[in-house]
Design a protein around this motif. Structure first.
Motif, PDB file in Angstrom:
ATOM      1  N   ALA A 104       0.829  -1.210   0.000  1.00  0.00           N
ATOM      2  CA  ALA A 104       0.000   0.000   0.000  1.00  0.00           C
ATOM      3  C   ALA A 104       0.862   1.258   0.000  1.00  0.00           C
ATOM      4  CB  ALA A 104      -0.928  -0.004   1.216  1.00  0.00           C
ATOM      5  N   GLU A 105       2.030   1.186   0.653  1.00  0.00           N
ATOM      6  CA  GLU A 105       2.915   2.345   0.736  1.00  0.00           C
ATOM      7  C   GLU A 105       4.304   2.044   0.196  1.00  0.00           C
ATOM      8  OE1 GLU A 105       2.963   3.660   4.748  1.00  0.00           O
ATOM      9  OE2 GLU A 105       0.848   4.241   4.784  1.00  0.00           O
ATOM     10  N   TYR A 106       4.446   0.928  -0.486  1.00  0.00           N
ATOM     11  CA  TYR A 106       5.735   0.477  -1.010  1.00  0.00           C
ATOM     12  C   TYR A 106       6.780   0.486   0.109  1.00  0.00           C
ATOM     13  CZ  TYR A 106       7.475  -1.083  -5.509  1.00  0.00           C
ATOM     14  OH  TYR A 106       7.874  -1.858  -6.567  1.00  0.00           O
ATOM     15  N   ASP A 107       6.483  -0.253   1.167  1.00  0.00           N
ATOM     16  CA  ASP A 107       7.309  -0.303   2.364  1.00  0.00           C
ATOM     17  C   ASP A 107       8.659  -0.966   2.062  1.00  0.00           C
ATOM     18  OD1 ASP A 107       8.451  -0.914   4.876  1.00  0.00           O
ATOM     19  OD2 ASP A 107       6.477  -0.871   5.815  1.00  0.00           O
ATOM     20  N   ASP A 108       9.738  -0.191   2.157  1.00  0.00           N
ATOM     21  CA  ASP A 108      11.073  -0.710   1.866  1.00  0.00           C
ATOM     22  C   ASP A 108      11.560  -1.696   2.915  1.00  0.00           C
ATOM     23  OD1 ASP A 108      11.304   0.737  -0.468  1.00  0.00           O
ATOM     24  OD2 ASP A 108      12.225   2.463   0.505  1.00  0.00           O
ATOM     25  N   LEU A 109      11.137  -1.512   4.162  1.00  0.00           N
ATOM     26  CA  LEU A 109      11.577  -2.414   5.224  1.00  0.00           C
ATOM     27  C   LEU A 109      11.075  -3.823   4.975  1.00  0.00           C
ATOM     28  CD1 LEU A 109      12.894  -3.044   7.908  1.00  0.00           C
ATOM     29  CD2 LEU A 109      10.830  -2.228   9.067  1.00  0.00           C
ATOM     30  N   VAL A 110       9.817  -3.943   4.600  1.00  0.00           N
ATOM     31  CA  VAL A 110       9.260  -5.261   4.303  1.00  0.00           C
ATOM     32  C   VAL A 110       9.987  -5.878   3.120  1.00  0.00           C
ATOM     33  CG1 VAL A 110       7.190  -6.511   3.580  1.00  0.00           C
ATOM     34  CG2 VAL A 110       7.005  -4.681   5.264  1.00  0.00           C
ATOM     35  N   ARG A 145       1.425  -5.029  -8.222  1.00  0.00           N
ATOM     36  CA  ARG A 145       2.132  -6.006  -9.051  1.00  0.00           C
ATOM     37  C   ARG A 145       3.632  -5.708  -9.062  1.00  0.00           C
ATOM     38  NH1 ARG A 145      -2.512  -5.658 -12.702  1.00  0.00           N
ATOM     39  NH2 ARG A 145      -3.648  -7.649 -12.647  1.00  0.00           N
ATOM     40  N   SER A 146       3.966  -4.426  -9.125  1.00  0.00           N
ATOM     41  CA  SER A 146       5.372  -4.028  -9.110  1.00  0.00           C
ATOM     42  C   SER A 146       6.034  -4.446  -7.797  1.00  0.00           C
ATOM     43  CB  SER A 146       5.475  -2.511  -9.289  1.00  0.00           C
ATOM     44  OG  SER A 146       6.802  -2.068  -9.149  1.00  0.00           O
ATOM     45  N   TYR A 147       5.343  -4.226  -6.700  1.00  0.00           N
ATOM     46  CA  TYR A 147       5.871  -4.562  -5.369  1.00  0.00           C
ATOM     47  C   TYR A 147       6.049  -6.073  -5.224  1.00  0.00           C
ATOM     48  CZ  TYR A 147       6.341  -3.978  -0.264  1.00  0.00           C
ATOM     49  OH  TYR A 147       6.797  -3.951   1.033  1.00  0.00           O
ATOM     50  N   TYR A 148       5.028  -6.819  -5.612  1.00  0.00           N
ATOM     51  CA  TYR A 148       5.094  -8.272  -5.508  1.00  0.00           C
ATOM     52  C   TYR A 148       6.187  -8.837  -6.428  1.00  0.00           C
ATOM     53  CZ  TYR A 148       0.396  -7.539  -3.532  1.00  0.00           C
ATOM     54  OH  TYR A 148      -0.677  -7.109  -2.784  1.00  0.00           O
ATOM     55  N   SER A 149       6.324  -8.254  -7.605  1.00  0.00           N
ATOM     56  CA  SER A 149       7.322  -8.731  -8.563  1.00  0.00           C
ATOM     57  C   SER A 149       8.736  -8.490  -8.050  1.00  0.00           C
ATOM     58  CB  SER A 149       7.143  -8.030  -9.912  1.00  0.00           C
ATOM     59  OG  SER A 149       5.876  -8.335 -10.477  1.00  0.00           O
ATOM     60  N   GLU A 150       8.923  -7.384  -7.363  1.00  0.00           N
ATOM     61  CA  GLU A 150      10.242  -7.093  -6.815  1.00  0.00           C
ATOM     62  C   GLU A 150      10.630  -8.129  -5.765  1.00  0.00           C
ATOM     63  OE1 GLU A 150      12.615  -3.396  -4.674  1.00  0.00           O
ATOM     64  OE2 GLU A 150      10.846  -3.007  -5.906  1.00  0.00           O
ATOM     65  N   ILE A 151       9.668  -8.584  -5.007  1.00  0.00           N
ATOM     66  CA  ILE A 151       9.955  -9.611  -3.998  1.00  0.00           C
ATOM     67  C   ILE A 151      10.393 -10.910  -4.670  1.00  0.00           C
ATOM     68  CG2 ILE A 151       8.890 -11.070  -2.233  1.00  0.00           C
ATOM     69  CD1 ILE A 151       7.300  -8.688  -1.313  1.00  0.00           C
ATOM     70  N   LEU A 152       9.794 -11.225  -5.806  1.00  0.00           N
ATOM     71  CA  LEU A 152      10.235 -12.406  -6.550  1.00  0.00           C
ATOM     72  C   LEU A 152      11.659 -12.216  -7.057  1.00  0.00           C
ATOM     73  CD1 LEU A 152       7.125 -13.372  -8.746  1.00  0.00           C
ATOM     74  CD2 LEU A 152       7.842 -14.363  -6.560  1.00  0.00           C
ATOM     75  N   ALA A 153      11.963 -11.016  -7.524  1.00  0.00           N
ATOM     76  CA  ALA A 153      13.276 -10.751  -8.111  1.00  0.00           C
ATOM     77  C   ALA A 153      14.404 -10.867  -7.098  1.00  0.00           C
ATOM     78  CB  ALA A 153      13.283  -9.361  -8.750  1.00  0.00           C
ATOM     79  N   ILE A 154      14.181 -10.403  -5.877  1.00  0.00           N
ATOM     80  CA  ILE A 154      15.245 -10.386  -4.875  1.00  0.00           C
ATOM     81  C   ILE A 154      15.280 -11.663  -4.044  1.00  0.00           C
ATOM     82  CG2 ILE A 154      15.185  -7.875  -4.725  1.00  0.00           C
ATOM     83  CD1 ILE A 154      13.573  -8.088  -2.179  1.00  0.00           C
ATOM     84  N   SER A 155      14.460 -12.640  -4.423  1.00  0.00           N
ATOM     85  CA  SER A 155      14.380 -13.881  -3.639  1.00  0.00           C
ATOM     86  C   SER A 155      15.624 -14.744  -3.779  1.00  0.00           C
ATOM     87  CB  SER A 155      13.155 -14.683  -4.077  1.00  0.00           C
ATOM     88  OG  SER A 155      13.308 -15.148  -5.416  1.00  0.00           O
ATOM     89  N   GLY A 156      16.372 -14.545  -4.868  1.00  0.00           N
ATOM     90  CA  GLY A 156      17.547 -15.378  -5.089  1.00  0.00           C
ATOM     91  C   GLY A 156      17.224 -16.738  -5.663  1.00  0.00           C
ATOM     92  N   ARG A 157      15.992 -16.925  -6.114  1.00  0.00           N
ATOM     93  CA  ARG A 157      15.537 -18.215  -6.640  1.00  0.00           C
ATOM     94  C   ARG A 157      15.296 -18.136  -8.146  1.00  0.00           C
ATOM     95  NH1 ARG A 157      11.425 -21.235  -2.509  1.00  0.00           N
ATOM     96  NH2 ARG A 157      12.579 -20.900  -0.576  1.00  0.00           N
ATOM     97  N   VAL A 158      15.869 -19.077  -8.860  1.00  0.00           N
ATOM     98  CA  VAL A 158      15.709 -19.100 -10.315  1.00  0.00           C
ATOM     99  C   VAL A 158      14.250 -19.280 -10.706  1.00  0.00           C
ATOM    100  CG1 VAL A 158      16.281 -20.362 -12.422  1.00  0.00           C
ATOM    101  CG2 VAL A 158      18.049 -19.933 -10.712  1.00  0.00           C
ATOM    102  N   ASP A 159      13.515 -20.119  -9.967  1.00  0.00           N
ATOM    103  CA  ASP A 159      12.119 -20.360 -10.339  1.00  0.00           C
ATOM    104  C   ASP A 159      11.282 -19.088 -10.234  1.00  0.00           C
ATOM    105  OD1 ASP A 159      12.478 -20.454  -7.564  1.00  0.00           O
ATOM    106  OD2 ASP A 159      10.670 -21.651  -7.264  1.00  0.00           O
ATOM    107  N   ASN A 160      11.561 -18.260  -9.248  1.00  0.00           N
ATOM    108  CA  ASN A 160      10.827 -16.998  -9.119  1.00  0.00           C
ATOM    109  C   ASN A 160      11.206 -16.019 -10.225  1.00  0.00           C
ATOM    110  OD1 ASN A 160       9.442 -17.837  -6.852  1.00  0.00           O
ATOM    111  ND2 ASN A 160      10.928 -16.965  -5.421  1.00  0.00           N
ATOM    112  N   ILE A 161      12.490 -15.975 -10.552  1.00  0.00           N
ATOM    113  CA  ILE A 161      12.945 -15.065 -11.604  1.00  0.00           C
ATOM    114  C   ILE A 161      12.433 -15.525 -12.959  1.00  0.00           C
ATOM    115  CG2 ILE A 161      15.009 -14.180 -12.761  1.00  0.00           C
ATOM    116  CD1 ILE A 161      16.371 -14.260 -10.001  1.00  0.00           C
ATOM    117  N   SER A 162      12.338 -16.832 -13.152  1.00  0.00           N
ATOM    118  CA  SER A 162      11.787 -17.338 -14.407  1.00  0.00           C
ATOM    119  C   SER A 162      10.308 -16.970 -14.533  1.00  0.00           C
ATOM    120  CB  SER A 162      11.959 -18.854 -14.503  1.00  0.00           C
ATOM    121  OG  SER A 162      11.173 -19.524 -13.531  1.00  0.00           O
ATOM    122  N   THR A 163       9.616 -16.843 -13.411  1.00  0.00           N
ATOM    123  CA  THR A 163       8.227 -16.388 -13.440  1.00  0.00           C
ATOM    124  C   THR A 163       8.154 -14.960 -13.989  1.00  0.00           C
ATOM    125  OG1 THR A 163       7.552 -17.781 -11.579  1.00  0.00           O
ATOM    126  CG2 THR A 163       6.204 -15.846 -12.026  1.00  0.00           C
TER     127      THR A 163
END
Length: 372
Positions: A104-110, A145-163
């Motif tokens: 909702a606020e693009y919380d950087d801490l989370v 969608r942008s916020y959720y996608s960033e969490i996938l990107a920084i996960s360090g997992r190939v399967d998430n990045i392939s998504t």
């Protein structure tokens, strides 16, 4: 006796007038003094007008409680929360709720908590599955969608990045594709992630290709440097995407990448300038390697080509400045002394610009300080 009666009457009347006048003055003075004292039950203060600056605003701030002041003073001293998501949240549902609220606020801490949460995250598989469902949900807004996608990107997992890669390929339009591409640029991970991103750099789709190149550029490892250099050579692109602000010339290398970059620089070919820029991005260590190469070189034309736009990659540091001064005074290689002098001139120009900006700020504030 009659002569003294009028005089006596005058004396009596004068004394009366003096007494009345003295009493009147005393009463007035007493009333004035009482008017200066704070009333026992003062009227409530007027609420400050939003945006108004002045004594009233200052007084209002001073009237705050001690607890409020203490919070303000100690907030900057609070330690940073560096716990991972696996340490903070106990379940996938709890983590998902936190992410929904954070979006909702693009919380950087989370966001920071989900940076490569690690293998000890027992609930992460279920969490990422639910997060992907949220991304694909028609109810999710573009910012979410942008916020959720960033969490996938920084996960360090190939399967998430392939998504994310699939989302870019299957996006309904360029705007939607850009949302996922910007997230992909932030990808983090180990060798498996870097290799996967390197494969996506060969994509014919420019949005995906550029995002993958940017993501590899952000890694800084020797592996990333090798992939970027190889891509530039194989594509026959001496610019190496430098004009786009990505590629080998923009990579900030780790120490392990320096020897490889040194090798590419010493080739003195059309791609060596990319290695030089990357070396300079690393600071004093890379600068020393570049200057050593120039000192021992016998190919001044190739050296000049390698230094094109190189000055933009030398960051101001006291150690760099001292080293450049020493080279200006002692180097017998004209190009080395010239580049060192250019570094010092650039530093001096930067300092002058900073001083001018500070003087301008002070000049703007000065009239306000003279106001009554």
């Amino acid at each position: 006796m009659k002569k003294f009666i009028p005089l006596l009457v005058l004396l009596v009347v004068g004394a009366g007038v003096w007494f009345v006048m003295k009493g009147g003055v005393s009463d007035d003075a007493s009333q004035a003094t009482q008017g200066m004292k704070a009333p026992t039950n003062p009227p409530p203060a007027l609420a400050p007008i939003p945006g108004q600056v002045g004594q009233a605003g200052t007084a209002g701030a001073s009237a705050g409680t001690g607890a409020e002041s203490e919070d303000e003073d100690t907030s900057d001293d609070e330690p940073l929360d560096e716990r991972t998501a696996a340490e903070v949240y106990k379940s996938a549902d709890e983590a998902l709720n936190a992410v929904k609220a954070g979006s909702a606020e693009y919380d950087d801490l989370v966001l920071s908590r989900f940076t490569t949460p690690g293998e000890d995250c027992t609930w992460c598989d279920g969490f990422y599955k639910s997060l992907k469902d949220l991304i694909n949900s028609p109810d999710s807004k573009p910012e979410q969608r942008s916020y959720y996608s960033e969490i996938l990107a920084i996960s360090g997992r190939v399967d998430n990045i392939s998504t994310l890669v699939d989302l870019i390929k299957n996006a309904k339009g360029p705007e939607e594709a850009q949302i996922y591409a910007e997230a992909l640029e932030l990808a983090q991970g180990k060798e498996d992630v870097v290799n996967y991103l390197g494969e996506q750099m060969r994509s014919k789709e420019s949005t995906l290709r550029d995002a993958a190149i940017a993501a590899v550029t952000n890694q800084g490892s020797r592996q990333a440097a090798e992939i970027l250099y190889k891509e530039a050579v194989e594509s026959g692109n001496p610019d190496g995407h430098y004009e786009q602000g990505i590629g080998l010339g923009e990579l900030v290398p780790s120490d392990e990448a320096l020897p490889y970059l040194q090798e590419q620089m010493l080739k003195h070919d059309q791609y060596s300038h990319l290695a030089v820029k990357s070396l300079l991005n690393s600071g004093i260590s890379g600068l020393r390697l570049v200057m050593d190469a120039l000192t021992n070189s016998k190919n001044p034309e190739a050296d000049e080509a390698m230094l094109k736009n190189a000055i933009d990659h030398v960051n101001y540091e006291e150690e760099v400045e001292a080293y450049a001064k020493k080279l200006v005074e002692t180097s017998k290689q004209p190009l080395v002394a010239k580049f060192a002098k250019q570094i010092l001139d650039d530093f001096a120009s930067q300092n002058s610009d900073t001083e001018d900006e500070s003087a301008g700020d002070e000049a703007e504030e000065a009239p306000m300080s003279k106001m009554p």
